[in-house]
Design a protein around this motif. Structure first.
Motif, PDB file in Angstrom:
ATOM      1  N   ILE A  23       0.842  -1.198   0.000  1.00 42.31           N
ATOM      2  CA  ILE A  23       0.000   0.000   0.000  1.00 42.31           C
ATOM      3  C   ILE A  23       0.878   1.249   0.000  1.00 42.31           C
ATOM      4  N   ASP A  24       0.532   2.208  -0.878  1.00 42.29           N
ATOM      5  CA  ASP A  24       1.299   3.458  -0.987  1.00 42.29           C
ATOM      6  C   ASP A  24       0.791   4.539  -0.040  1.00 42.29           C
ATOM      7  N   LEU A  25      -0.505   4.512   0.261  1.00 44.50           N
ATOM      8  CA  LEU A  25      -1.105   5.557   1.089  1.00 44.50           C
ATOM      9  C   LEU A  25      -2.311   4.993   1.813  1.00 44.50           C
ATOM     10  N   ILE A  26      -2.413   5.304   3.099  1.00 43.55           N
ATOM     11  CA  ILE A  26      -3.592   4.954   3.887  1.00 43.55           C
ATOM     12  C   ILE A  26      -4.279   6.244   4.321  1.00 43.55           C
ATOM     13  N   ILE A  27      -5.565   6.356   4.034  1.00 46.42           N
ATOM     14  CA  ILE A  27      -6.379   7.474   4.516  1.00 46.42           C
ATOM     15  C   ILE A  27      -7.468   6.869   5.405  1.00 46.42           C
ATOM     16  N   ALA A  28      -7.398   7.142   6.689  1.00 48.87           N
ATOM     17  CA  ALA A  28      -8.312   6.515   7.644  1.00 48.87           C
ATOM     18  C   ALA A  28      -9.158   7.567   8.351  1.00 48.87           C
ATOM     19  N   ASP A  29     -10.454   7.323   8.351  1.00 48.18           N
ATOM     20  CA  ASP A  29     -11.397   8.203   9.059  1.00 48.18           C
ATOM     21  C   ASP A  29     -12.203   7.343  10.036  1.00 48.18           C
ATOM     22  N   PRO A  30     -11.564   6.909  11.130  1.00 44.05           N
ATOM     23  CA  PRO A  30     -12.225   5.990  12.066  1.00 44.05           C
ATOM     24  C   PRO A  30     -13.294   6.718  12.888  1.00 44.05           C
ATOM     25  N   PRO A  31     -14.187   5.973  13.527  1.00 44.30           N
ATOM     26  CA  PRO A  31     -15.114   6.596  14.471  1.00 44.30           C
ATOM     27  C   PRO A  31     -14.350   7.254  15.614  1.00 44.30           C
ATOM     28  N   TYR A  32     -14.703   8.514  15.946  1.00 49.07           N
ATOM     29  CA  TYR A  32     -14.065   9.142  17.107  1.00 49.07           C
ATOM     30  C   TYR A  32     -15.058   9.881  17.991  1.00 49.07           C
ATOM     31  N   CYS A  82      -0.380   6.181  20.244  1.00 58.50           N
ATOM     32  CA  CYS A  82      -0.319   4.828  19.680  1.00 58.50           C
ATOM     33  C   CYS A  82       0.416   4.809  18.340  1.00 58.50           C
ATOM     34  N   PHE A  83       0.036   5.696  17.430  1.00 61.14           N
ATOM     35  CA  PHE A  83       0.666   5.716  16.107  1.00 61.14           C
ATOM     36  C   PHE A  83       2.142   6.083  16.195  1.00 61.14           C
ATOM     37  N   ASN A  84       2.476   6.927  17.139  1.00 58.51           N
ATOM     38  CA  ASN A  84       3.855   7.391  17.255  1.00 58.51           C
ATOM     39  C   ASN A  84       4.813   6.281  17.697  1.00 58.51           C
ATOM     40  N   LYS A  85       4.272   5.182  18.202  1.00 59.46           N
ATOM     41  CA  LYS A  85       5.112   4.053  18.584  1.00 59.46           C
ATOM     42  C   LYS A  85       5.598   3.276  17.359  1.00 59.46           C
ATOM     43  N   GLU A  86       4.820   3.334  16.270  1.00 59.67           N
ATOM     44  CA  GLU A  86       5.151   2.563  15.067  1.00 59.67           C
ATOM     45  C   GLU A  86       5.632   3.446  13.914  1.00 59.67           C
ATOM     46  N   PHE A  87       5.037   4.629  13.786  1.00 61.93           N
ATOM     47  CA  PHE A  87       5.324   5.499  12.650  1.00 61.93           C
ATOM     48  C   PHE A  87       6.062   6.759  13.101  1.00 61.93           C
ATOM     49  N   ILE A  88       6.475   7.537  12.114  1.00 58.59           N
ATOM     50  CA  ILE A  88       7.152   8.811  12.374  1.00 58.59           C
ATOM     51  C   ILE A  88       6.162   9.939  12.125  1.00 58.59           C
ATOM     52  N   PHE A  89       5.942  10.753  13.117  1.00 56.78           N
ATOM     53  CA  PHE A  89       4.987  11.859  13.001  1.00 56.78           C
ATOM     54  C   PHE A  89       5.587  12.976  12.155  1.00 56.78           C
ATOM     55  N   LYS A  90       4.771  13.477  11.188  1.00 55.25           N
ATOM     56  CA  LYS A  90       5.223  14.556  10.319  1.00 55.25           C
ATOM     57  C   LYS A  90       4.507  15.878  10.592  1.00 55.25           C
ATOM     58  N   ASP A  91       3.183  15.838  10.742  1.00 57.51           N
ATOM     59  CA  ASP A  91       2.471  17.109  10.903  1.00 57.51           C
ATOM     60  C   ASP A  91       1.027  16.855  11.321  1.00 57.51           C
ATOM     61  N   LEU A  92       0.392  17.937  11.749  1.00 60.30           N
ATOM     62  CA  LEU A  92      -1.025  17.943  12.078  1.00 60.30           C
ATOM     63  C   LEU A  92      -1.706  18.984  11.200  1.00 60.30           C
ATOM     64  N   ILE A 114      -6.251  16.250  11.088  1.00 60.30           N
ATOM     65  CA  ILE A 114      -5.731  15.072  10.402  1.00 60.30           C
ATOM     66  C   ILE A 114      -4.266  14.919  10.798  1.00 60.30           C
ATOM     67  N   MET A 115      -3.921  13.777  11.360  1.00 66.02           N
ATOM     68  CA  MET A 115      -2.523  13.498  11.678  1.00 66.02           C
ATOM     69  C   MET A 115      -1.850  12.839  10.475  1.00 66.02           C
ATOM     70  N   TRP A 116      -0.611  13.259  10.218  1.00 68.06           N
ATOM     71  CA  TRP A 116       0.164  12.703   9.103  1.00 68.06           C
ATOM     72  C   TRP A 116       1.404  12.011   9.658  1.00 68.06           C
ATOM     73  N   PHE A 117       1.530  10.728   9.327  1.00 71.27           N
ATOM     74  CA  PHE A 117       2.688   9.931   9.719  1.00 71.27           C
ATOM     75  C   PHE A 117       3.320   9.302   8.478  1.00 71.27           C
ATOM     76  N   VAL A 118       4.591   8.941   8.591  1.00 72.10           N
ATOM     77  CA  VAL A 118       5.291   8.214   7.526  1.00 72.10           C
ATOM     78  C   VAL A 118       5.950   6.982   8.123  1.00 72.10           C
ATOM     79  N   LYS A 119       6.287   6.052   7.255  1.00 71.58           N
ATOM     80  CA  LYS A 119       6.974   4.836   7.698  1.00 71.58           C
ATOM     81  C   LYS A 119       8.483   5.041   7.750  1.00 71.58           C
TER      82      LYS A 119
END
Length: 257
Positions: A23-32, A82-92, A114-119
């Motif tokens: 997968i090249d890009l994930i766009i997720a809009d989960p229930p919040y 949670c995401f910051n444990k696996e990915f690298i945070f880029k911007d909000l 929208i949070m933006w992370f990279v691998k």
């Protein structure tokens, strides 16, 4: 032509069918938990699902997660940790909406985040040609050290910022694209916002995953921009709406050929 795959079911199970680093890009809009809708009563983002996102995302991949911060939802804080444990945070990114919601005692709520992370911070895809708005730079034409400003910069147009004030959700809800779909989705995101993310982080025939597809806006953007798409949606009614919207777009394209 792009390849479209629509799956109806729980993304926490169906995501296991997706191959590693495909997968090249994930766009997720989960229930919040910001609405009274039945599907918005419980957050389902957890570390197990985030690890699956990590597994399937390419090293050049990006991931965007819609989230909230306010009295009703603090998902931004919880999910960031949670995401910051696996990915690298880029911007909000903050999207300023034209119509607000909220209680009578408190600030009117007119934004979404929208949070933006990279691998991999050294390899992530960033399409420089798509980082500019249609608004010209205010100083275009002025001389600086003997050269016009436009000759010293990559573009005469302003770059996108991490605050989006130009995307009008009201006009999108009333657009021809949604004509015929009475109630598409309570928290549908504007097509232009999805287009912007897709253009910046993918190229033709790249593959985008939307694990909480809703009414299929990401799929419509992918068809329009010739990207492959995998959409997963738990709710059967929203799944059917997503199918119909994407099929309608297909017919529109074929009619114009």
């Amino acid at each position: 032509m792009s390849e479209i795959k629509l799956w109806q079911g729980d993304c926490r199970e169906l995501i296991k069918k997706i191959p590693d680093e495909s997968i090249d890009l994930i766009i997720a809009d989960p229930p919040y938990c910001t609405t009274k809708e039945y599907w918005d009563k419980k957050e389902i983002i957890n570390i197990e699902l985030i690890k699956e996102f990590w597994r399937i995302l390419k090293k050049t991949g990006n991931i965007y997660i819609w989230c909230g911060i306010g009295e009703k939802s603090q998902s931004l804080i919880r999910w960031f940790l949670c995401f910051n444990k696996e990915f690298i945070f880029k911007d909000l990114i903050t999207w300023k909406k034209q119509r607000g919601i909220g209680m009578r005692k408190g600030w009117l709520y007119t934004r979404e985040e929208i949070m933006w992370f990279v691998k991999d911070n050294k390899q992530f895809t960033w399409n420089k040609e798509e980082q500019y708005s249609k608004e010209k730079r205010a100083l275009d034409g002025f001389l600086l050290n003997g050269k016009k400003l436009s000759e010293r910069t990559l573009s005469i147009f302003k770059r996108w910022t991490n605050v989006w004030t130009d995307i009008n959700a009201i006009s999108f809800f009333n657009s021809k694209e949604l004509k015929g779909f009475r109630k598409v989705h309570f928290t549908i995101k504007p097509l232009e916002a999805i287009r912007r993310i897709v253009k910046l982080h993918t190229y033709n025939n790249d593959t985008i995953l939307d694990p909480f597809m809703g009414s299929g806006t990401t799929g419509v953007a992918c068809k329009e921009l010739n990207r492959n798409f995998i959409g997963i949606e738990l709710d059967k009614d929203y799944y059917k709406i997503a199918q119909a919207r994407i099929d309608t777009y297909n017919r529109k394209v074929l009619t114009n050929i």
